[in-house]
Scaffold this motif. Structure first.
Motif, short mmCIF file in Angstrom:
data_model
loop_
_atom_site.label_atom_id
_atom_site.label_comp_id
_atom_site.label_asym_id
_atom_site.label_seq_id
_atom_site.Cartn_x
_atom_site.Cartn_y
_atom_site.Cartn_z
N GLY A 164 -4.18 5.72 4.66
CA GLY A 164 -2.88 6.04 4.06
C GLY A 164 -1.79 5.02 4.32
N SER A 183 0.30 7.28 9.16
CA SER A 183 -1.01 7.50 8.56
C SER A 183 -1.92 8.25 9.52
CB SER A 183 -1.65 6.16 8.17
OG SER A 183 -2.92 6.34 7.61
N TYR A 193 -4.65 15.81 2.85
CA TYR A 193 -5.09 14.44 3.15
C TYR A 193 -6.60 14.43 3.42
CZ TYR A 193 -5.06 9.83 5.54
OH TYR A 193 -5.30 8.53 5.92
N SER A 197 -9.65 12.99 1.01
CA SER A 197 -10.57 12.00 1.58
C SER A 197 -12.01 12.38 1.32
CB SER A 197 -10.33 11.87 3.10
OG SER A 197 -9.02 11.45 3.38
N ALA A 241 -4.35 8.82 -5.04
CA ALA A 241 -4.18 8.66 -3.60
C ALA A 241 -2.70 8.52 -3.23
CB ALA A 241 -4.96 7.45 -3.11
N VAL A 245 -0.57 11.00 -0.76
CA VAL A 245 0.15 10.53 0.43
C VAL A 245 1.64 10.81 0.31
CG1 VAL A 245 0.80 8.46 1.72
CG2 VAL A 245 -1.57 8.78 1.00
#
Length: 273
Positions: A164, A183, A193, A197, A241, A245
């Protein structure tokens, strides 16, 4: 009906469609990966790869070249790696900056984003390489099975903690240290998150099943074609993504808001109540 993450990412990517050239270009700039794949024997080969989200997904995100040693860490030989990292940081800064601008209805400016974010993105990339590269070196050092057994989950975990950071440089205007620390915090927090992933890794595995036999049998021409084919989906993945984030980075602020504090964007409604 709420708009899905994929729909939102596709809408953002559509606003910066020419930026799809960046994943294709970085694919071809990984010279050692290109050479190793083009020189393969041309036989039928199917492989599965799992990969975590990355700022600029490329063909090498979904396919590992057959005989490139530590190519999973370095897309080019170590002597050329500093130049590659600089080029990667410049392209990534302009690319992610443009995606972020498009997501917030701002006219993208590739050059301005490069000037603003290239240095911190480069710093993050260097830390990512040193950290993940250290564990990857243990993975192959001396053929030691015990080291490989310990290092493999460490490679994945380090990648999970740090992926991240480049997005935070752009989405939150963070410096190198702050982006890395935040991150790690987001990764340890799990939630969306972690979910994204895992979803990304599974998606890469599925795509790799189709890409690997084409690349194993097709030579250099197949690399060029596949680099172009995955370029736009890679742009959509980067947009997704960044949206994830951007949202999870806001979550601590929402969670820590005082009970009587209105949610952002509801000020007028609160005053009119």
């Amino acid at each position: 009906m709420p708009e899905s993450l994929l729909d939102r990412a596709a809408r953002v990517a559509g606003r910066v469609a020419p930026y799809a050239v960046v994943p294709a270009l970085l694919t071809l700039l990984a010279f050692d990966n290109v050479a190793a794949t083009a020189a393969s024997d041309g036989g039928l080969s199917v492989s599965v790869k799992f990969a975590l989200p990355t700022a600029v997904p490329t063909l090498w995100t979904v396919f590992d070249p057959p005989t490139t040693g530590v190519s999973f860490v370095t897309p080019t030989r170590l002597s050329a790696l500093p130049v590659y990292l600089v080029v990667d940081a410049v392209l990534t800064a302009g690319y992610l900056g443009g995606i972020h601008d498009a997501a917030h209805d701002v006219q993208p400016d590739f050059v301005e984003n490069v000037a603003t974010y290239a240095l911190p993105v480069l710093g993050v990339r260097v830390v990512e390489f040193l950290t993940v590269g250290l564990f990857s070196f243990l993975l192959v050092a001396g053929g030691n099975i015990l080291l490989a057994f310990v290092a493999f989950p460490l490679v994945l975990f380090a990648g999970y903690l740090l992926w991240g950071a480049p997005f935070l440089v752009v989405a939150r205007d963070r410096g190198v240290v702050d982006a890395l620390v935040e991150s790690v915090a987001l990764a340890l927090d799990g939630g969306h998150y972690l979910y994204f992933s895992v979803l990304f890794a599974v998606g890469v595995a599925v795509v790799s099943l189709f890409v690997s036999p084409v690349l194993a049998a097709g030579g250099f021409g197949a690399i060029v074609v596949m680099a172009a084919v995955i370029a736009y989906p890679a742009l959509v993945a980067s947009a997704a993504a960044l949206l994830v984030v951007d949202e999870v980075a806001d979550q601590p602020t929402r969670d820590q808001r005082a009970p009587d504090q209105p949610a952002p964007g509801n000020d007028d409604q609160s005053r009119g109540a």
